[in-house]
Design a protein around this motif. Structure first.
Motif: not given
Lengths: 388, 118
Positions: A80, A121, B45-46, B49-50, B53-58, B60-62, B64, B96
């Motif tokens: 990522r 991205y 955790r939510l 992890q959740d 899903s869109c914003h990246g585990l850290t 920093k964006g994905g 989203g 949510w």
């Protein structure tokens, strides 16, 4: 955890010794599991149903994926954080690593195994690297988040823009002899394409849409591929549910005559005739599907679900299109991978820190393997499949 | 961060009180520290992890956008709380509200703005 580490250390020692004796190491039944939070991968052995080694130092691996070299020795891991890591699974170490972008999402390897492409991205676009050296061969900025990158026959890569709904076909065949990448741009694929797949024969590219109902297909055998709308009204008249996780189309299901695809915002999978691209059926599911994956023989489709229903798997019989089995492997089922002949399925259960192996005929649990927040599972047999 | 995790999970109320003191202007609602009685480890955790899903585990964006504290700094907590609960129409940001309470959304908004704020 401790016995595993000890075993690992022993295995590593033995491997080093074995290598000195030039022992042959066959890789055809091996694979890698992503440990998403830890930045590592675990080398797994299908035949022994075992973890052989852990390879560390691959960066941020949330949402990471892997492709393999044609000889099944090297894995290209797309992280990522923009990291592209080449893992040598024979020597069980990182062979090379470059950080090529800021925020990336998947990759592909060309049909000849010479080029590795990474989808980004941030900054949006695709970068293409020499598979041997990881030197940059081509940089294709798109001005958009890029999704659904796949390989296609003829040294091509196909990918789609999340923001602009455009698909590009990059023909890399001239690059070998010093030429440029030749780009064909296909606009109007639809609103917010979130992922895409290519059929195993490399002919049909299908992108799922988030911003509108349905999917868009391209016939890559056509001289001038045009967007073909598929199921443009599948959700009409139904109340859409919030989508907490985008479905994946990689590992989509092709059961012979039909495709099976996860619906966005609905608790169902959609069956589509592979030739006419018309809807043939729907199967109601437990939750919003994330992966709908066909067993390699096409007889079963295994489906997992989005948060908060992500502890469950349903198995659909592709003849009756009915759910024939439902079970709860554990909290946060993220990914599933069939063995190449389909006798087993390996399932990553993230919040239980386990990979669980099931018999696909009896549904019996065969073995559990410890792994730290496991996500994607990738067997080396993918090396020989277009689009994987 | 790692060394303080056990403390947080053993003494959530105390940890939250300390954290509230860090940002007194935003952490008080009806005179009560935000997060009282919430499972903050579960909420974190939510988020990672959740939301990740869109914003990246850290974060920093994905697909989203980047939602790290330095990026969100100019947003009011109330606005973030509303976005979390109701989503943003015509974008992939879902509401949510079906899954979390208002109090949990408020905690998440402050967590996003302040990070762990140790």
């Amino acid at each position: 955890m401790k016995p595993f580490r000890t075993a690992l250390a022993l295995t590593l020692l033995m491997t080093t010794t074995a290598l000195a004796d030039t022992k042959t190491i066959a890789t055809g039944d091996l694979g890698l599991v992503i440990e998403r939070a830890k930045g590592s991968v675990i080398l797994i052995d299908q035949s022994d149903r075992a973890a052989l080694a852990r390879i560390e130092g691959l960066g941020d691996l949330s949402h990471a994926s892997i492709v393999y070299s044609p000889d099944e020795r090297y894995a290209y891991v797309f992280g990522r954080d923009g990291g592209l890591t080449k893992v040598d699974i024979v020597e069980r170490k990182i062979a090379n690593r470059v950080v090529q972008g800021g925020n990336s999402i998947g990759g592909a390897i060309s049909d000849d195994g010479k080029l590795v492409a990474v989808s980004n991205y941030e900054p949006g676009g695709v970068k293409i690297f020499d598979a041997d050296t990881l030197e940059l061969v081509a940089d294709l900025p798109t001005g958009s988040k890029t999704i659904g990158l796949v390989d296609a026959p003829g040294r091509k890569f196909v990918f789609t823009m999340w923001d602009t709904g455009e698909t590009w076909i990059a023909d890399m065949s001239a690059v070998k002899s010093g030429g440029e990448a030749e780009i064909t741009k296909i606009p109007d694929m639809g609103e917010y394409p979130y992922d895409a797949l290519v059929t195993a024969n490399g002919r049909t590219y299908i992108t799922g849409l988030f911003g509108e109902d349905g999917l868009t297909a391209l016939d890559l055998w056509a001289d001038n591929p045009e967007p073909i709308r598929v199921l443009p009204n599948y959700g009409r008249g139904q109340e859409e549910m919030p989508v907490y996780k985008m479905p994946h189309l990689e590992g989509w299901a092709h059961t012979g005559a039909e495709f099976v695809l996860p619906a966005v915002g609905h608790h169902e999978v959609l069956w589509i005739d592979a030739n006419s691209l018309e809807e043939t059926a729907r199967t109601k599911t437990y939750g919003q599907p994330v992966f709908a994956m066909a067993r390699p023989d096409g007889r079963q489709v295994w489906v997992n679900f989005a948060h908060p229903l992500n502890d469950t798997i349903q198995v659909i019989d592709s003849v009756s299109k009915e759910i024939v089995h439902e079970f709860k492997p554990g909290p946060a089922v993220l990914h599933m991978e069939f063995t190449p002949r389909g006798n087993e399925i390996w399932v990553s259960v993230r919040d239980e820190n386990k990979v669980k192996i099931y018999d696909t005929h009896t549904f019996e649990l065969l073995r559990e393997i410890e792994a730290d927040s496991p996500s994607g599972i990738f067997f080396t047999a993918r090396a020989h499949r277009t689009g994987l | 961060m790692a060394s303080t995790l056990p403390l947080l999970s053993l003494l959530p109320a105390l940890a939250i009180a300390g954290w509230a003191a860090f940002s007194p202007s935003t952490a008080l609602a009806d005179g009560m520290p935000v997060g009282e009685g919430l499972d903050t480890e579960e909420l974190k955790r939510l988020v990672h992890q959740d939301c990740g899903s869109c914003h990246g585990l850290t974060l920093k964006g994905g697909l989203g956008p980047d939602i790290r504290p330095e990026t969100l700094t100019h947003y009011e907590p109330d606005i973030l709380e509303t976005v979390i609960l109701d989503g943003i129409p015509d974008t992939p940001m879902p509401p949510w509200r079906p899954l979390i309470t208002q109090e949990e959304a408020q905690w998440i908004a402050l967590y996003l703005l302040n990070g762990d704020a140790q």
